[in-house]
Design an enzyme around this catalytic site. Structure first.
Site, short mmCIF file in Angstrom:
data_model
loop_
_atom_site.label_atom_id
_atom_site.label_comp_id
_atom_site.label_asym_id
_atom_site.label_seq_id
_atom_site.Cartn_x
_atom_site.Cartn_y
_atom_site.Cartn_z
N SER A 9 0.85 -1.20 0.00
CA SER A 9 0.00 0.00 0.00
C SER A 9 0.89 1.25 0.00
O SER A 9 1.72 1.42 0.90
CB SER A 9 -0.87 0.03 1.25
OG SER A 9 -1.35 1.36 1.46
N HIS A 34 -1.24 -1.32 -4.20
CA HIS A 34 -2.52 -0.98 -3.54
C HIS A 34 -2.55 0.52 -3.27
O HIS A 34 -1.63 1.07 -2.65
CB HIS A 34 -2.62 -1.77 -2.24
CG HIS A 34 -3.92 -1.65 -1.51
ND1 HIS A 34 -5.05 -2.33 -1.87
CD2 HIS A 34 -4.25 -0.92 -0.41
CE1 HIS A 34 -6.03 -2.05 -1.02
NE2 HIS A 34 -5.58 -1.19 -0.12
N ASP A 36 -4.57 3.55 -1.63
CA ASP A 36 -5.60 3.85 -0.62
C ASP A 36 -6.15 5.26 -0.78
O ASP A 36 -5.53 6.23 -0.34
CB ASP A 36 -5.00 3.68 0.78
CG ASP A 36 -4.92 2.22 1.18
OD1 ASP A 36 -3.84 1.79 1.66
OD2 ASP A 36 -5.92 1.50 0.98
N MET A 38 -8.65 8.07 0.27
CA MET A 38 -9.43 8.42 1.46
C MET A 38 -9.96 9.84 1.32
O MET A 38 -9.23 10.74 0.87
CB MET A 38 -8.55 8.32 2.71
CG MET A 38 -7.97 6.93 2.94
SD MET A 38 -6.99 6.90 4.46
CE MET A 38 -6.30 5.24 4.36
N HIS A 67 -8.33 1.18 -3.75
CA HIS A 67 -9.23 0.94 -2.61
C HIS A 67 -9.91 2.26 -2.27
O HIS A 67 -9.28 3.17 -1.72
CB HIS A 67 -8.38 0.41 -1.44
CG HIS A 67 -9.15 0.17 -0.19
ND1 HIS A 67 -8.52 -0.07 1.02
CD2 HIS A 67 -10.48 0.12 0.07
CE1 HIS A 67 -9.44 -0.26 1.95
NE2 HIS A 67 -10.63 -0.16 1.40
N MET A 69 -11.94 4.43 -0.10
CA MET A 69 -12.52 4.66 1.22
C MET A 69 -13.17 6.04 1.16
O MET A 69 -12.69 7.02 1.75
CB MET A 69 -11.45 4.57 2.31
CG MET A 69 -10.99 3.13 2.54
SD MET A 69 -9.40 3.00 3.36
CE MET A 69 -8.32 3.19 1.95
N MET A 138 -11.27 -6.16 5.58
CA MET A 138 -10.44 -5.24 6.37
C MET A 138 -10.08 -5.89 7.70
O MET A 138 -10.97 -6.40 8.41
CB MET A 138 -11.20 -3.94 6.64
CG MET A 138 -11.53 -3.11 5.40
SD MET A 138 -10.10 -2.64 4.43
CE MET A 138 -9.22 -1.63 5.62
N PHE A 144 -5.94 4.47 8.42
CA PHE A 144 -4.52 4.68 8.72
C PHE A 144 -3.71 3.41 8.52
O PHE A 144 -4.24 2.30 8.66
CB PHE A 144 -4.35 5.18 10.17
CG PHE A 144 -5.09 6.45 10.45
CD1 PHE A 144 -6.39 6.41 10.95
CD2 PHE A 144 -4.52 7.69 10.12
CE1 PHE A 144 -7.10 7.58 11.16
CE2 PHE A 144 -5.24 8.86 10.33
CZ PHE A 144 -6.53 8.81 10.85
N GLY A 146 -0.22 1.11 9.70
CA GLY A 146 0.49 0.85 10.94
C GLY A 146 -0.37 0.50 12.13
O GLY A 146 0.08 0.54 13.28
N ASP A 173 -6.59 -6.63 4.22
CA ASP A 173 -6.06 -5.28 4.22
C ASP A 173 -5.98 -4.71 5.64
O ASP A 173 -7.00 -4.44 6.27
CB ASP A 173 -6.96 -4.39 3.35
CG ASP A 173 -6.34 -3.05 3.07
OD1 ASP A 173 -7.02 -2.18 2.50
OD2 ASP A 173 -5.17 -2.87 3.43
N SER A 196 3.01 -0.65 6.01
CA SER A 196 4.17 -0.42 6.88
C SER A 196 5.13 -1.61 6.86
O SER A 196 6.35 -1.42 6.86
CB SER A 196 3.71 -0.13 8.31
OG SER A 196 2.67 -1.01 8.68
C1 DX5 Z 1 -6.16 1.33 5.82
C2 DX5 Z 1 -5.76 0.94 4.40
C3 DX5 Z 1 -4.71 -0.14 4.41
C4 DX5 Z 1 -3.43 0.30 5.11
C5 DX5 Z 1 -2.49 -0.87 5.28
O1 DX5 Z 1 -7.33 2.12 5.78
O2 DX5 Z 1 -6.87 0.49 3.66
O3 DX5 Z 1 -4.42 -0.51 3.05
O4 DX5 Z 1 -2.79 1.30 4.32
O5 DX5 Z 1 -1.37 -0.39 5.99
P1 DX5 Z 1 -0.65 -1.37 7.04
O6 DX5 Z 1 -0.22 -2.56 6.23
O7 DX5 Z 1 0.49 -0.55 7.55
O8 DX5 Z 1 -1.67 -1.72 8.08
ZN ZN Z 2 -6.38 -0.37 1.66
#
Ligand code: DX5
Ligand code: ZN
Length: 217
Positions: A9, A34, A36, A38, A67, A69, A138, A144, A146, A173, A196
């Site tokens: 991601s 990936h 993200d 948002m 993705h 969101m 999910m 976020f 991490g 994810d 991360s």
């Molecule tokens: C969270 C995202 C994930 C996230 C994964 O809302 O959809 O894709 O970036 O990051 P890590 O692998 O660090 O949890």
């Molecule tokens: Zn994601």
């Protein structure tokens, strides 16, 4: 287990160098990238939109896995498809018309993904499976990177049973690390998103850690 695809991601990447980061992480073994998206409304964070997807598209040889969101989703589907998204995943919780949204994603020429937040059960998923190419489970509450992994093994196993032999990916994810990956792979997942866990310790200037991190998952 290399039948499992790793989808780093870029939320965890260097926001000042997205194109180079995509190229670097693919060169180090990433299967998908990936992305993200948002909107600060569906989730309490804002990242990037169609323009960023279009900008990084030329730097990604493989699958650009977007993705969303965001809510509402429908007004933006064409923009993400035009930006070159191969997979566009919408959240079941993003509005009242998920059936129309999934139709619109395929109608725009992308593969359709359905994302489920940790609090969402499988009750509304069964009859949608013929409209999707991917279900994203999910394992964190979205917004976020991490965050701590939430164990959704039972949900993943039930989903894999519902899918049967249909060609539908189960993508996991959130909070995927070398410690949590075996759990979800065993439960039936075949695409693992990791932010991360992949980007830690590396950079565009020194991408080798990306390869080691991917291999460890
Ligand atoms: C969270 C995202 C994930 C996230 C994964 O809302 O959809 O894709 O970036 O990051 P890590 O692998 O660090 O949890
Ligand atoms: Zn994601």
């Amino acid at each position: 287990d290399r039948s499992i695809k790793i989808a780093p991601s870029i939320l965890a990447a260097d926001f000042a160098n997205f194109g180079a980061e995509c190229a670097a992480v693919e060169a180090q073994g990433a299967d998908w990238v990936h992305v993200d998206v948002m909107d600060g409304h569906f989730v309490p964070n804002i990242t990037f939109g169609p323009a960023t997807c279009a900008a990084i598209r030329p730097h990604i040889k493989g699958v650009m896995d977007v993705h969303l969101m965001i809510a509402p989703v429908d007004p933006y589907i064409d923009a993400f498809a035009d930006a070159g998204a191969d997979v566009i995943t919408a959240h079941l919780e993003a509005g009242p018309h998920i059936h129309r949204t999934l139709q619109a994603i395929r109608g725009a020429g992308a593969k359709a993904g359905l994302a489920l937040n940790p609090g969402t059960g499988l009750g509304d998923v069964g009859h949608l499976l013929d409209m999707v190419d991917l279900v994203c489970v999910m394992t964190v509450n979205p917004g976020f990177g991490g965050q701590k992994f939430l164990d959704m093994s039972a949900k993943i196993r039930d989903l894999r049973a519902m899918i049967g032999d249909r060609p539908i990916h189960i993508e996991i994810d959130g909070g995927v690390t070398p410690q949590t990956a075996p759990l979800v792979a065993k439960a039936g997942a075949d695409v693992l998103v990791a932010g991360s866990a992949v980007f830690k310790g590396g950079s565009v200037a020194d991408p080798a850690p990306y390869g080691a991190n991917i291999a460890a998952i």
